[in-house]
Design a protein around this motif. Structure first.
Motif: not given
Length: 114
Positions: A17-27, A42-46
């Motif tokens: 399941e996907w969520s954005d627990p901290w808000g602001g665009g986290h996967d 930062a969208n530079d890795g996982v």
């Protein structure tokens, strides 16, 4: 690779399941309400979980990943330019590790892993 590539792998894992627990665009990807993968703003890795600190350090020393900021030392961040097979393997391994750590009761509620 990209956020979309990682999300497509995670989305196909049973019970993920996907969520954005901290808000602001986290996967943040979870199974049984426990996180197994996270892409930051930062969208530079996982970031993925490894079995232990030693495995994480081995991956860091080998140049596969780096220390995952804000996570326990057993987590590593894989850059989006990592090898595709390595990325897929580490995402699935993290999922399997977290899923196996869930109680038998929670595991029984999840779809079967093929």
């Amino acid at each position: 690779m990209s956020r979309d590539f990682v999300n497509s792998i995670c989305r196909d894992l049973p019970g993920a399941e996907w969520s954005d627990p901290w808000g602001g665009g986290h996967d943040a990807w979870k199974v049984g309400d426990k996180m197994f993968a996270c892409i930051g703003t930062a969208n530079d890795g996982v970031s993925v979980k490894t079995p232990d600190i030693e495995t994480a350090q081995m991956l860091i020393d080998a140049g596969v990943g780096v220390k995952a900021p804000y996570f326990h030392r057993s987590w590593v961040r894989l850059p989006f330019d990592a090898d595709e097979d390595e990325m897929r393997y580490r995402l699935v391994a993290s999922y399997d590790l977290v899923r196996a750590s869930l109680t038998k009761k929670v595991q029984a509620t999840l779809p079967q892993r093929s």
